[in-house]
Design a protein around this motif. Structure first.
Motif, PDB file in Angstrom:
ATOM      1  N   UNK A 387      -3.769 -12.785 -21.793  1.00  0.00           N
ATOM      2  CA  UNK A 387      -5.094 -12.191 -22.026  1.00  0.00           C
ATOM      3  C   UNK A 387      -5.721 -11.816 -20.680  1.00  0.00           C
ATOM      4  N   UNK A 388      -5.332 -12.570 -19.624  1.00  0.00           N
ATOM      5  CA  UNK A 388      -5.810 -12.310 -18.270  1.00  0.00           C
ATOM      6  C   UNK A 388      -4.613 -12.350 -17.322  1.00  0.00           C
ATOM      7  N   UNK A 389      -4.593 -11.425 -16.374  1.00  0.00           N
ATOM      8  CA  UNK A 389      -3.599 -11.470 -15.297  1.00  0.00           C
ATOM      9  C   UNK A 389      -4.334 -11.349 -13.972  1.00  0.00           C
ATOM     10  N   UNK A 390      -4.025 -12.226 -13.022  1.00  0.00           N
ATOM     11  CA  UNK A 390      -4.736 -12.135 -11.747  1.00  0.00           C
ATOM     12  C   UNK A 390      -3.957 -12.759 -10.614  1.00  0.00           C
ATOM     13  N   UNK A 391      -4.579 -12.826  -9.447  1.00  0.00           N
ATOM     14  CA  UNK A 391      -3.896 -13.423  -8.299  1.00  0.00           C
ATOM     15  C   UNK A 391      -4.845 -13.573  -7.116  1.00  0.00           C
ATOM     16  N   UNK A 392      -4.391 -14.400  -6.158  1.00  0.00           N
ATOM     17  CA  UNK A 392      -4.984 -14.318  -4.821  1.00  0.00           C
ATOM     18  C   UNK A 392      -4.256 -13.168  -4.141  1.00  0.00           C
ATOM     19  N   UNK A 393      -4.971 -12.380  -3.348  1.00  0.00           N
ATOM     20  CA  UNK A 393      -4.363 -11.195  -2.745  1.00  0.00           C
ATOM     21  C   UNK A 393      -3.804 -11.524  -1.367  1.00  0.00           C
ATOM     22  N   UNK A 394      -2.806 -10.770  -0.950  1.00  0.00           N
ATOM     23  CA  UNK A 394      -2.236 -10.961   0.394  1.00  0.00           C
ATOM     24  C   UNK A 394      -3.209 -10.393   1.405  1.00  0.00           C
ATOM     25  N   UNK A 395      -3.822 -11.278   2.210  1.00  0.00           N
ATOM     26  CA  UNK A 395      -4.823 -10.790   3.165  1.00  0.00           C
ATOM     27  C   UNK A 395      -4.239 -10.664   4.569  1.00  0.00           C
ATOM     28  N   UNK A 396      -2.955 -11.076   4.762  1.00  0.00           N
ATOM     29  CA  UNK A 396      -2.348 -11.046   6.104  1.00  0.00           C
ATOM     30  C   UNK A 396      -1.598  -9.733   6.285  1.00  0.00           C
ATOM     31  N   UNK A 397      -2.022  -8.957   7.260  1.00  0.00           N
ATOM     32  CA  UNK A 397      -1.491  -7.599   7.444  1.00  0.00           C
ATOM     33  C   UNK A 397       0.031  -7.578   7.580  1.00  0.00           C
ATOM     34  N   UNK A 398       0.581  -8.448   8.447  1.00  0.00           N
ATOM     35  CA  UNK A 398       2.028  -8.381   8.701  1.00  0.00           C
ATOM     36  C   UNK A 398       2.834  -8.683   7.438  1.00  0.00           C
ATOM     37  N   UNK A 399       2.400  -9.681   6.695  1.00  0.00           N
ATOM     38  CA  UNK A 399       3.159 -10.049   5.484  1.00  0.00           C
ATOM     39  C   UNK A 399       3.029  -8.958   4.414  1.00  0.00           C
ATOM     40  N   UNK A 400       1.838  -8.396   4.310  1.00  0.00           N
ATOM     41  CA  UNK A 400       1.627  -7.330   3.318  1.00  0.00           C
ATOM     42  C   UNK A 400       2.496  -6.109   3.655  1.00  0.00           C
ATOM     43  N   UNK A 401       2.531  -5.752   4.949  1.00  0.00           N
ATOM     44  CA  UNK A 401       3.350  -4.601   5.359  1.00  0.00           C
ATOM     45  C   UNK A 401       4.823  -4.842   5.053  1.00  0.00           C
ATOM     46  N   UNK A 402       5.266  -6.056   5.310  1.00  0.00           N
ATOM     47  CA  UNK A 402       6.671  -6.397   5.048  1.00  0.00           C
ATOM     48  C   UNK A 402       6.968  -6.239   3.547  1.00  0.00           C
ATOM     49  N   UNK A 403       6.070  -6.754   2.738  1.00  0.00           N
ATOM     50  CA  UNK A 403       6.247  -6.718   1.286  1.00  0.00           C
ATOM     51  C   UNK A 403       6.272  -5.272   0.768  1.00  0.00           C
ATOM     52  N   UNK A 404       5.361  -4.458   1.299  1.00  0.00           N
ATOM     53  CA  UNK A 404       5.283  -3.057   0.887  1.00  0.00           C
ATOM     54  C   UNK A 404       6.591  -2.340   1.222  1.00  0.00           C
ATOM     55  N   UNK A 405       7.102  -2.608   2.417  1.00  0.00           N
ATOM     56  CA  UNK A 405       8.367  -1.991   2.827  1.00  0.00           C
ATOM     57  C   UNK A 405       9.520  -2.444   1.943  1.00  0.00           C
TER      58      UNK A 405
END
Ligand code: 4AD
Ligand code: MG
Length: 463
Positions: A387-405
């Motif tokens: 009924x609900x989907x959520x999360x804490x967001x990745x706020x660390x630039x380096x880790x987020x960039x790695x994940x996106x790649x």
């Protein structure tokens, strides 16, 4: 004389009060010297009984026209009702018929119609008891949502419907095009690249307002969206729509624990508010649609939700004797049969599952220290599933960039989203509540098409 709503008359009307009502005739019964009719004005499940006799100047003429579905205005005096079931009725002094309704062709007769049939007359179905009650409860839910967030100092953000980003990365996008097909010969239409067609760029109908909500949370701390979202998933289930409404709070300086707390408090608040403001409608659902509606509401309001990790959920599923269609092992996306088993059979109440495997979740979720799970949370409800989907967001630039790649997303497309991590980043979290799913959960309605005024699904978009 002021026009009154039937709901208020039934709740507070006093004998000898003079009132005017406006509405639609549900039934009419003619006796020798007088006639009864039930008039419904949409304010309540219950109709007001009107008594007419020769003292009404146009009695005979009006009577001929007052068939089921006709629109009418009645003025008169409230009297104590001798009949069972209601204590007040309206003794008519003046009747005006606005629009007639041919009983031979009017599709809504005084019998139970199937929901399938009612979907074929979407323009009339809200005049029935069930759909009327659904729309009032839906309205109360929406009011509760705004009240909840406004009382807590959240700012309501209007996020765009046309967007260039695929927030969920699930490829369930509807493309937006401004191409004027009228100017293209039929044989050339096949060759148009619609994906490049919003004034020369790619654009879609939004699947979620989350990314834009994150932008705003970085300016206002706590925000929420409440608007339509679109998913081009070709699934004809009782829980999926191609166009549905989503509520998405986003909170700066918040982690996955705070996110779960808010989700639980939020659901409890909505249920409480609807029980308080729509008691007749909720009792109707409990009696006619699903005998566990009131018990479920009570259960939500008064019990703490269960909270377990994904890993624990997999263990519990593996331990159960139940034969699942979709095999259970660590790493799978929980299917609705799994979710329903956990919420409905095992815990018998809403359950929050956290820390899902990285591989099955969206790019923006915060990587946990174990490097294999993310700080995600889903709220699963009995009978409905997620009924609900959520999360804490990745706020660390380096880790987020790695994940996106790693996920093959083009970082340039998200330059502005990455900027939020470059300038004043903070831990933040949020979730999305499927608005129709909560209305379904609350009313016990089996099919999601019956809790939205005009459902849009692969097989039905009548108008
Ligand atoms: O789990 P979802 O895909 O999450 C998001 O979109 C996140 N961006 C939300 C966020 O964190 N801000 O969708 C959220 C909820 C689901 O839990 C479900 O209740 C509902 O939206 N939902 C649908 N409801 C009706 N029809 C569909 N096709 C739906 N898809 C998702
Ligand atoms: Mg989800």
């Amino acid at each position: 004389m002021q026009t009154k709503r039937v709901r208020d008359i039934l709740r507070h009307g006093k004998p000898d009060e003079t009132v005017t009502i406006q509405g639609w005739v549900r039934t009419k019964r003619e006796l020798k010297e007088f006639a009864f009719m039930e008039v419904n004005d949409g304010s309540s499940l219950n109709s007001l009984q009107v008594v007419l006799d020769e003292s009404v100047p146009n009695y005979q003429d009006a009577l001929k026209l007052l068939n089921t579905g006709a629109s009418v205005e009645v003025s008169g005096t409230l009297v104590q009702s001798p009949g069972k079931g209601q204590n007040i009725e309206l003794k008519a002094a003046k009747v005006q018929v606005y629009g007639t309704s041919d009983p031979e062709t009017y599709p809504l007769q005084k019998k139970r119609h199937s929901f399938e049939f009612l979907r074929t007359i979407g323009h009339l179905r809200s005049r029935t008891n069930t759909l009327g009650a659904v729309m009032r409860v839906r309205n109360a839910c929406a009011t509760a949502i705004h009240k909840f967030f406004q009382e807590r100092d959240f700012i309501w953000i209007h996020t765009p419907i046309i967007t260039a980003s695929d927030c969920e990365g699930a490829g369930e996008l509807f493309t937006v095009t401004n191409f004027d097909l009228g100017k293209v010969p039929l044989d050339k239409q096949q060759k148009i690249d619609y994906t490049q067609d919003f004034f020369g760029k790619q654009a879609y109908l939004t699947v979620s307002g989350q990314l834009e909500a994150e932008v705003m949370a970085m300016a206002f701390q706590n925000v929420y969206t409440f608007g339509p979202t679109f998913r081009a998933e070709n699934s004809n289930t009782s829980r999926h729509l191609a166009e549905f409404w989503m509520v998405e709070p986003e909170m700066a300086f918040c982690d996955i624990e705070g996110d779960q707390d808010l989700a639980e408090e939020f659901l409890k608040y909505i249920f409480k508010y609807v029980l308080k403001t729509c008691p007749e409608d909720m009792e109707f659902f409990n009696k006619r649609i699903d005998k566990s509606v009131l018990e479920t509401a009570d259960n939500i309001i008064n019990n703490e939700f269960e909270r377990i990790t994904y890993t624990k959920a997999i263990e519990l599923l593996e331990k159960s004797n139940k034969k699942f269609e979709y095999a259970v092992e660590w790493g799978i996306d929980l299917q609705s049969e799994h979710e329903r088993y956990l919420a409905e059979e095992l815990f018998k109440k809403p359950l929050i599952v956290t820390n899902y495997p990285t591989g099955i979740k969206a790019f923006y979720m915060r990587l946990n220290d174990d490097n294999k799970t993310v700080a995600a949370m889903d709220v699963l409800a009995p009978k409905i599933g997620e009924i609900i989907g959520g999360s804490q967001r990745e706020e660390r630039l380096d880790i987020l960039e790695k994940r996106i790649n790693e996920m093959g997303i083009i970082p340039d497309d998200l330059w502005w989203y990455l900027d939020l991590r470059r300038y004043g980043t903070v831990p933040h979290a949020g979730f999305g509540l499927g608005f129709e799913r909560v209305v379904q959960f609350m009313t016990g309605m089996a099919n999601i098409r019956d809790v939205i005024p005009f459902p849009r699904t692969p097989l039905s978009a009548e108008f």
